[in-house]
Every structure is written in structure tokens, then in C-alpha cells.
Scaffold this active site. Structure first.
Site, mmCIF file in Angstrom:
data_model
loop_
_atom_site.group_PDB
_atom_site.id
_atom_site.type_symbol
_atom_site.label_atom_id
_atom_site.label_comp_id
_atom_site.label_asym_id
_atom_site.label_seq_id
_atom_site.Cartn_x
_atom_site.Cartn_y
_atom_site.Cartn_z
ATOM 1 N N ARG A 41 44.759 45.479 45.352
ATOM 2 C CA ARG A 41 44.096 45.112 44.043
ATOM 3 C C ARG A 41 45.394 44.926 43.275
ATOM 4 O O ARG A 41 46.417 45.428 43.510
ATOM 5 C CB ARG A 41 43.474 46.552 43.685
ATOM 6 C CG ARG A 41 42.262 47.134 44.121
ATOM 7 C CD ARG A 41 41.664 48.186 43.503
ATOM 8 N NE ARG A 41 40.885 48.882 44.372
ATOM 9 C CZ ARG A 41 39.431 48.889 44.375
ATOM 10 N NH1 ARG A 41 38.822 47.723 43.878
ATOM 11 N NH2 ARG A 41 38.738 49.527 45.465
ATOM 12 N N HIS A 78 43.872 47.602 53.804
ATOM 13 C CA HIS A 78 43.996 48.496 52.611
ATOM 14 C C HIS A 78 45.455 49.086 52.393
ATOM 15 O O HIS A 78 45.769 49.933 51.554
ATOM 16 C CB HIS A 78 42.975 49.731 52.883
ATOM 17 C CG HIS A 78 43.109 50.767 51.555
ATOM 18 N ND1 HIS A 78 43.455 52.226 51.725
ATOM 19 C CD2 HIS A 78 42.332 50.516 50.253
ATOM 20 C CE1 HIS A 78 43.242 52.663 50.624
ATOM 21 N NE2 HIS A 78 42.682 51.714 49.742
#
Length: 1008
Positions: free
Chosen positions: A660, A720
Site C-alpha cells: 500500500r 505482504h
């Protein structure tokens, strides 16, 4: 189907012969295939056929009144028999359900329907799926024929899945012809099965032949010697004999599963209802898988959101911060329904009785969610209407109903409506010629009941969607500049709704909001272009199935029923609200400059003294490792590090993962600039970062256009981990410079997420990070590493090993100590390992912000485990892992929580803290401060209830986030890094076990 019961049967397939024997119709059988191993206790029958051909003369001589053929390869034999005037019934089962139907049909033919149904029931029970409880399924390859390679028939693929495995060619399951199940040997290598089963249709399997195939030595199953032959009559015979093959599959797959799979319980019979009162004091503790020892995942998450609501209820909080927390509760619930409740509703629709470790079925979980969410929402609106709204009024902030406005303000609001709102509204009738509009997920809408004056008996309905371009909170000008008067856009439209329906009488109008299933469903193996596939799925997400209806309190039952029918929902999916439909609409109040006294004082992150402005990052990192504690120390240092690398001529390559990032991201700009400067830039963009998919697609395209190599990771795994590697040619050699973190490369969230960043040039870590990137961007298998713990390869096993080591130390009479800080604790085998450690006497502190399925304080099981959750101004996001290791502590940081998705379905990196000074800072400053908090900490009890931590007698209250803010300021004012300060040891009395035994937060001293 024969009208009369056949008296002389021939079964040309082993499946038909076996079913007839088990139905008790063996006496009527006069001939069988040579491939059927006839039962020893039954009279032998003549063998009249092979696999695809038969002895016509022998068959006809037996004068059968029915011949049963098997599979499509016997079609010519069946045709010849029909031409000869023989009745033929062909079996061609390809799935378990088809096998069950075949048994029933054959039972009806031989007038044994009752026994056939019993046989189907026995098979269903024997082939019941095992529960994997979120653990990863080992990848399985089944080989039915060697030349060409043919993978398993449909029912074999089903059995692999039921046994806890994942068939690597499951997409071929529905192919009815064997030729359509032909696979490329190189594709088997690419899919890297962890176990290979083979059954060559009665021909002995040659294992040497399998292992000698080109490139197959790279397959994990071959390297580990996990090749198993299953007798053909146990796995390729479409009948009750499959039970034997299934037992082999279950046994062998269980050997490589993360923990032994357990057969699912029938939740309607064997599981405790959600309302059961759990007695832990009297329970037997020998079975650590007992459902009473586990807290339901969804209810634990709701308990976390309850703690967020408690922050809004806390009167010591600044008023606008309380309003902000109220909005966070709403935002959290939205995502919970979009993903978690949506999944549970799908399980219920599919009549799944699969229960988690806590024993609750999907139905029971849904009922418990419904009860808890209803209470949570009621408390939310009581707080707003009874406390926050009146308090805002005391400070000059007013939220009006249109009807209560003065004449002057009504005139202004009406003009505003007609000039700014009315032109963008669209009334939508709902009737036979006007189907109900496709409303977007979480959109704000009005539902109306109307009538025509000339036809008062006719009930009409309409919808008005409130466009997202309209502000949800409209400020009304006021003469007093120290007062702020607002009206909600919904209320303004409701009071002018008649303008949209001239000639009609508006009887009722209510605001409502629909929440839809927002999970993405992507078959990565089938997707030729992952980016384009995700874009298409994002468009579908806005139109997903409805899972929740929120509507204003007071809406009549007949109107609610219309909406529920339209959205295919029931009364249990509706939630009535008594106030603003969405508390996020009130967030503009928090940005009123003149009300800064009602907000937290702004905190400006401190620049680490190790990285002063203008410093040479590479020289600093060659000299020592640097630990940054965000948001207390600025994340800008990480951004500047990348910016320097982008413009440094000595930097040759930059590789990083991007899960992100922020809107106008300086991270992305630096990567683009580096590529423009001719550096080799590779970025692994995770397109499936939930609710950030669109942003990441945008960044991926911009990066690709600038010449950056953009990759999307490994099929089936979300990437991740937070890793940045810079390869630089120094004066002496090429060197790897690393940033390893617990949080995202997101400068905006870094201001209010607590995370840790490690900047290092450690050679061994650099080499291992290089191996990781090669695995993520190339086709190579992940090679073993010594320092990094990487999911899904060695992370779970490494954590288990370290927990078990502390357990063994305690059993030897030594001190066992574990401290773990993370966001969520769900994974069953790690919880069981922690229970075993507690039973051995290991002292365990768990700082778990959100979901915690472990139940602490249970006598004989977990009395040595303390669980705290800290919810405060900043979102606790760092993951820290401490293992005492007999006085030589191991400390790790990383991106992974202890959840199945992190350990098995994502690429995660947990890295060791090797620098002794940084290790000491973590063990002597950071961890003790978290354990000391008695202001924002809640302690989890064995009953599953969180209670505020109690300030120890004679001690000053400690608030960990305030403590770290003060430490950061102190370090800046002193011109140097803060020296480790011993936090006073917290003594917590556990439930009675060993007399005089105290649970403390003290950690062994670490020598520099």
C-alpha cells in the site's frame, strides 16, 4: 431401466461388479471383468472382458438379461452387444455425486433400493471432508497414466480436496474424457507439487520412471521422496472401494499438513450453541483442541471494535477525537460486513457445517454476530444522541433538523437545495416498467412511499440516490462566527423531496444504505492478465450480493419488507439506526481549525539523530544498523533514503515490494526517477491489497510506463512483506542496503500507525533478501535461508520451533519466556503450542491489538499467559517477537500476524534484530513500555471479556504511546539517541496455580 428385475447380470467394469456385490446381488451375477478382484467369500464368476474389450462369444453364451458396461472406452463393446439383442446399461460416472446416483439406480434395477441408500450413506460418512481450519492445503499431483501424462478423474480431484490437499490440476476435474486431462510434464514442474500420488489403471507404477523425467528433480515431492502408489481398485474404481483410497490420501496428506487435519463435526449435533455458558474450571485440559479453549474469530474482532467504541465513550478524550472514533467504528463495521459476514452468509447458503476451532458453525456464528452488532450499534447511537451531540452544542457546533431551523435559515437551505442539490438528483420509480436501480455498495439513498391523489389505493415506491459528489454535511451561514451550524444532506433532501415528485403525495421517506459482498474472486491460474482481471472484478464488486441493510429507525414494516425482498435479504440482515446513517459523514467536524482545542494536540514526528538532515545514508548504514520507531520518529527518513538512492550514481539497482502507498506517493516518484536515471528498478506491486486495488493498479501502470520492471508476485500468494533493497557499488565492493519494516511504504498512514523500520547493510541479510526477490520475480524455487523467516516457506515452522524450545527449557527447570506483539492471533497450531508452553511453566505475554482466539487464564492450560490489547491515538501495527532462549534472547520484527492467511497464503518476511544495541532498545525500552501500559491497555480474561488494566498501587499511570512521544522529544532535545531506560516492572497475579508464582514483564538483561 429394465421393467423386470434382472436375473442374469454381467458387469464388464469393476465398479459395477463391486456395487452389485455390496448390494447383495452377487448370486444374480453370471460374469465379470478380469479387472475385478472377486471377493474371497463369494462364489467365483467367469471372467468375460478386459478393460475396453470383451469376449462376445463367452458373454452371449451366458445368456444375460442385462450387461453393465463401464466408462466410455467400452462404447464399441456396448454397441456390439446391443446389435446382438442384449440389454445394456452404461455407467460413466465422473464425480462422487454421479457415483452415488449410479448406486441408487443400480439398486432400483435389482430391487435393492433400501440397501443402495444405506450404501450411499456409508460412503458419504466415510468420505467426509477433513477440517483444515484455514491452514494451507499441500499441493498434490495425481497421475492416472504415464504416457501421455493423464491426471486424475473428477472424483479423485474431489477426494484430494476432501483429504485436505489441493489438486494442482483441479480445473480439469470436470473433463469427462481422459484425453482432455492430458498435462504437460513441464507444467507439473512449474506447479511444484509437494506430494505425488500415482495409480496407472492396474499397471504397476514405476517410481524410477517418474523421478527420471526431465526437470522433475526440482519438484518438492520428488526431492523429499513423497511419491505414493495407490492400488487402482482403491482409487480408480467408481464405487465403495474408494473409501480405501481416501484413507490413504488422508493419512499421507496429513503427514505434510501444518497440523493433523480433523474430521469436521456436524455442527447441528456435536457443537456447542453460541449461547452456551462455558465452564473452564471443571473442564479436562488434556485435549488442547477442545473448542472451549478457543474464542470465536468474528466475535473477537467485534470485541476489538467494542474497544474502539470505548475510546469514543471515554470522557477524558478530546470531544472531536471521540467523534472520530465513532466514525472509525462505522468504517470497521462496513469492512467486517463486506468481507467476513459476506463469507459466513455464503457458508450458510451452501449449508456448510464446517466449524472453526471454537466449535461454532457458520449459522451459530452469524446469530452471535447479529446479537453483538445490534448492541454495538445501539450503544453507538446512544452515545451520539445522549452525549456527543449535546456536548458539541456546548462548544458552538450544531447539527439541525430542517424543521427546527429559523425562517431565515430555512430560506437559505431551500435556495441551496434548489441551486446545488436538486439539479444532480434523479428520482427513480420502482414498478413493473422501472426495475429497481443497481445501487452502489455503501451508497446513501432514500426510499419513498407515494400515492396518486386520483388513485389513493395504489401504493407507489421510488428511490433517490444521493450522489457522492454532494457534501454529506452542509454548513449553514451564521452571523456568529464562533458558531458552526450544519444540516445533513439527507435531511435537507428529505424535507424537499416533494420537489422531485410533483403531482404525487409523498407519504414516507427514509434513508437507507446497502452493504455488498466486496471480496474479490480471482482464479490467478486462469487469468491471462492479472491486472486486467482485477480491474474487471473491481467493477463487479460495486454490484456484489447485498449482505446488510441499514435503514432509519421508524421505517414501516411494509417498506422494509419491499427492500428486503429486492435485495434478497431477511429480517436478520436489517439494522435500524437512530441518527446519521453513516458517522463518517461527520468527519469534517474534526477539521474545523477554530476547534483545535477539541482535538489531540498535533504531534510532529522527530527526525532520528542517527539520520540528521543531509546525512550520507549509505555511510551511516555501513557503520551501524538504525532502528526507527514510527510515528514517533519520522518515516520521511525512509523516503529520503530512497530519494538519495534514486539520484546516487553509484546505485545500480533498486528492488522493493509495494503493498500500500499514499495518493501522490513520493515513493513511486523516486522509483520512476531512478528508472529514468538508468538504474535497474524492480517493484513487486501487490494488486490484491484489499480496498487499495485500484490505487495499486494506477501505480503499476505509471511505473511500467517509466521503464520500471513491475511484477505481481507468486500465483496464489499475496505479497505482504515490506522490503526494500538497494544495490550500490561502494569503493570496496558491491553492497546491499536494506530497509526492512513492519508497516507499509505509506507516508500518510505512517503518521498514525506504530511501526518499526530497520535500516541495515548486513551482508548475510542482504544476500538472503536477494534470494527472496529472485524467488518473487523469477521461476526459481525458494532456497533455504538462515536468518530470514519467510512465509509460506519456513515462517510457521520456525515460530513453532522457537515456542517448543522455550517449552523444553521450562520442562528442564530453566526460565522460559515469550513476548509477542501483533495485530491478530488466530492460527490454531500456534495457539496450541502456546498452551503447551504455558503448561510447562513458560511466562508468556501477548500484546494483541485485534483478534485473539487464544483464551488466557484457564487453570491447567493458560494461566501463565497474559493477553493485553492497546487501542489509542495511534493504530498499533508493529509486530515484535521475543524468545528468551535461555539467556540469549532472539528478537524478530516483521510484517506477519499469527493468522493462517499470513503464515500460509502470503509472502511475509520476519527478520532478526542482530545489532546488540538495537536488541537492547527493544528488550529494555519498547517491550516493557507496552507491558506497563495501564491507561489504554485492556486485559483479556478467560471469559473472553476485555477489562481496563488496573494501575498498580503506588505507581503512576503509564500510557505507552504518550511515553514514546516523550522519549522521542527527549532524544531530539538531547541531540542523541535516547539511552535505554528501565520501565518499572509490572507484576500481574495470574489465576491460582503455583503458590507465590508471579507473572512479571521483566526481560533478561541483554549484554551489548
Amino acid at each position: 431401466m429394465p421393467q423386470k428385475k434382472p436375473r442374469r447380470l454381467i458387469a464388464l467394469g469393476a465398479d459395477g461388479a463391486d456395487i452389485l456385490y455390496r448390494l447383495g446381488s452377487w448370486p444374480e451375477v453370471v460374469g465379470v471383468t478380469a479387472f475385478y478382484q472377486q471377493p474371497a467369500d463369494a462364489a467365483p464368476k467367469p471372467r468375460v472382458s478386459g478393460f475396453s474389450s470383451g469376449n462376445m462369444e463367452a458373454i452371449l453364451a451366458l445368456k444375460p438379461d442385462l450387461v453393465i458396461t463401464s466408462t466410455d472406452v467400452q462404447h464399441q463393446l456396448a454397441a456390439d452387444l446391443i446389435k446382438a439383442g442384449v440389454a445394456v446399461w452404461a455407467i460413466n460416472s465422473r464425480s462422487l455425486d454421479e457415483i452415488y446416483d449410479t448406486i441408487r439406480d443400480l439398486g432400483r434395477m435389482v430391487r435393492k433400493s433400501g440397501r443402495a441408500e444405506e450404501l450411499v450413506t456409508e460412503m458419504r460418512e466415510a468420505l467426509a471432508p477433513v477440517a483444515v481450519n484455514g491452514a494451507p492445503r499441500p499441493k498434490i499431483y495425481f497421475e492416472e497414466w504415464p504416457e501421455p501424462l493423464i491426471t486424475g478423474i473428477g472424483w479423485v480431484s474431489e477426494l484430494i480436496e476432501r483429504a485436505g490437499g489441493m489438486d494442482i490440476f483441479a480445473k480439469l476435474r470436470n473433463e469427462r474424457k481422459a484425453a482432455a486431462r492430458t498435462v504437460d510434464p513441464d507444467e507439473v514442474v512449474a506447479r511444484a507439487p509437494e506430494m505425488i500420488f500415482a495409480s496407472w489403471c492396474g499397471k504397476p507404477v514405476q517410481m524410477d520412471e517418474i523421478t527420471a523425467r526431465r526437470g522433475w528433480d526440482r519438484i518438492p515431492a520428488v526431492r523429499a521422496g513423497r511419491l505414493i502408489e495407490i492400488p487402482s481398485d482403491h482409487i480408480l474404481q467408481a464405487g465403495p472401494g474408494l473409501v480405501r483410497g481416501y484413507e490413504i490420501l488422508k493419512r499421507e496428506i496429513a503427514r505434510i499438513a501444518p497440523h493433523p487435519p480433523r474430521t469436521r463435526h456436524n455442527s447441528r449435533v456435536a457443537r456447542a450453541p453460541a449461547k452456551q455458558v462455558i465452564s473452564l474450571a471443571a473442564m479436562k485440559t488434556s485435549d488442547l483442541t477442545d473448542p472451549k479453549l478457543f474464542i470465536n474469530r468474528e466475535l473477537s474482532w467485534l470485541a476489538f471494535n467494542r474497544r474502539v467504541l470505548e475510546e469514543a465513550q471515554d470522557k477524558s478524550q478530546p470531544l472531536l477525537e471521540r467523534v472520530r472514533f465513532l466514525g472509525i467504528v462505522t468504517s470497521n463495521l462496513d469492512e467486517f460486513f463486506e468481507v467476513r459476514v459476506a463469507g459466513i452468509k455464503q457458508q450458510i447458503e451452501h449449508e456448510s457445517d464446517d466449524a472453526g476451532p471454537d466449535g461454532l458453525s457458520p449459522r451459530q456464528t452469524f446469530d452471535a454476530i447479529r446479537e453483538e452488532v445490534t448492541t454495538l450499534i445501539d450503544d453507538q447511537y446512544k452515545l451520539w444522541n445522549g452525549e456527543l451531540l449535546p456536548e458539541l452544542g456546548k462548544h458552538g457546533v450544531f447539527l439541525h433538523d430542517f424543521k427546527s431551523l429559523s425562517k431565515h435559515d430555512k430560506e437559505w437551505a431551500t435556495h441551496y437545495f434548489r441551486d446545488e442539490v436538486f439539479p444532480v438528483l434523479t428520482p427513480l420509480a420502482v414498478d413493473a416498467s422501472h426495475p429497481f436501480p443497481q445501487l452502489q455498495n455503501k451508497s446513501h439513498n432514500l426510499f419513498l412511499r407515494l400515492k396518486r391523489p386520483e388513485r389513493p389505493a395504489e401504493v407507489l415506491h421510488a428511490v433517490v440516490a444521493i450522489p457522492r459528489v454532494l457534501p454529506r454535511l452542509v454548513r449553514i451561514p451564521h452571523a456568529n462566527a464562533e458558531e458552526w451550524h450544519y444540516i445533513l444532506i439527507q435531511n435537507l433532501i428529505q424535507n424537499h423531496i416533494h420537489d422531485l415528485f410533483p403531482g404525487l403525495t409523498v407519504e414516507e421517506v427514509y434513508g437507507f444504505r446497502i452493504t455488498r459482498n466486496s471480496d474479490l474472486y480471482i482464479d490467478e491460474e486462469e487469468a491471462e492478465n492479472l491486472l486486467r482481471t482485477i480491474e474487471e472484478e473491481l467493477r463487479r464488486r460495486a454490484r456484489g450480493n447485498a449482505v446488510r441493510l441499514e435503514i432509519e429507525h421508524g421505517c414501516p414494516a411494509d417498506m422494509r419488507r419491499v427492500l428486503l425482498d429486492i435485495f434478497k435479504l431477511t429480517e436478520e440482515d436489517i439494522y435500524l439506526v437512530n441518527g446519521p446513517l453513516n458517522f463518517l459523514h461527520l468527519m469534517p467536524l474534526a477539521s474545523i481549525d477554530a476547534l483545535s482545542s477539541l482535538r489531540d494536540k498535533p504531534y510532529v514526528p522527530i527526525t532520528s539523530n542517527a539520520l540528521p538532515a543531509g546525512c550520507d545514508y549509505f555511510r551511516v548504514m555501513r557503520d551501524r544498523d538504525v532502528l526507527l520507531h514510527h510515528p514517533y520518529q519520522t518515516f520521511n527518513s525512509v523516503v529520503e533514503f530512497l530519494e538519495h538512492a534514486a539520484s546516487d550514481p553509484a546505485v545500480l539497482a533498486i528492488k522493493m515490494t509495494l503493498y500500500r502507498t499514499s495518493g501522490d506517493s513520493p515513493i513511486v516518484h523516486s522509483l520512476i526517477r531512478a528508472a529514468e536515471h538508468g538504474k535497474q528498478v524492480t517493484v513487486l506491486v501487490e494488486l490484491r491489497a484489499r480496498f487499495d486495488e485500484a490505487n495499486n493498479i494506477l501505480w503499476a501502470r505509471q511505473l511500467e510506463e517509466a521503464g520500471v520492471h513491475v511484477v505481481y508476485g507468486l500465483v496464489g500468494l499475496k505479497t505482504h512483506c515490506k522490503v526494500l533493497m538497494i544495490v550500490r557499488r561502494d569503493d570496496d565492493r558491491l553492497r546491499h542496503y536494506l530497509h526492512l519494516g513492519t508497516g507499509n511504504y505509506h507516508p500518510s498512514t505512517a503518521r498514525f500507525y506504530t511501526d518499526l523500520s530497520l535500516l541495515t547493510s548486513n551482508q548475510e541479510l542482504g544476500e538472503e533478501v536477494g534470494i527472496l526477490f529472485n524467488t518473487l520475480t523469477g521461476l526459481s524455487q525458494f532456497e533455504g535461508v538462515k536468518q530470514l523467516l519467510v512465509a509460506p516457506f519456513n515462517l510457521h515452522a520456525s515460530f513453532l520451533k522457537m515456542i517448543q524450545h522455550e517449552t523444553e527449557l521450562a520442562r528442564q527447570g530453566k526460565e522460559g519466556r515469550i513476548v509477542v506483539k501483533l495485530n491478530s492471533l488466530v492460527e490454531e497450531s500456534l495457539i496450541i503450542a502456546l498452551y503447551e508452553a504455558s503448561q510447562a511453566g513458560v511466562k508468556i505475554d501477548l500484546i494483541v491489538r485485534g483478534i485473539c482466539c487464544l483464551r488466557p487464564g484457564v487453570p491447567g492450560v493458560s494461566e501463565n499467559i497474559r493477553v493485553v490489547s492497546i487501542v489509542g491515538r495511534f493504530l498499533e501495527h508493529s509486530r515484535i517477537f521475543y524468545f528468551g532462549n535461555d539467556g540469549k534472547p532472539k528478537v524478530y520484527l516483521g510484517s506477519a500476524d499469527w493468522m493462517p492467511r499470513n503464515l500460509f497464503r502470503r509472502v511475509e518476511v520476519v527478520f532478526p534484530v542482530l545489532d546488540p544495541h538495537i536488541k537492547k532498545r527493544i528488550t529494555d525500552v519498547i517491550i516493557p513500555a507496552y507491558l506497563e501500559d495501564c491507561v489504554k491497555a485492556r486485559v483479556l480474561g478467560q471469559d473472553g471479556v476485555y477489562k481496563r488494566a488496573v494501575v498498580p498501587p503506588g505507581k503512576e499511570p503509564c500510557q505507552v504511546q504518550l511515553h514514546f512521544r516523550n522519549l522521542a522529544r527527549k532524544s531530539a532535545s538531547h541531540g542523541g539517541e535516547t539511552k535505554p531506560e528501565k520501565i518499572p516492572v509490572v507484576t500481574v497475579q495470574p489465576p491460582p496455580s503455583k503458590k507465590g508464582d508471579q507473572h512479571t514483564t521483566k526481560l533478561p538483561y541483554v549484554k551489548p
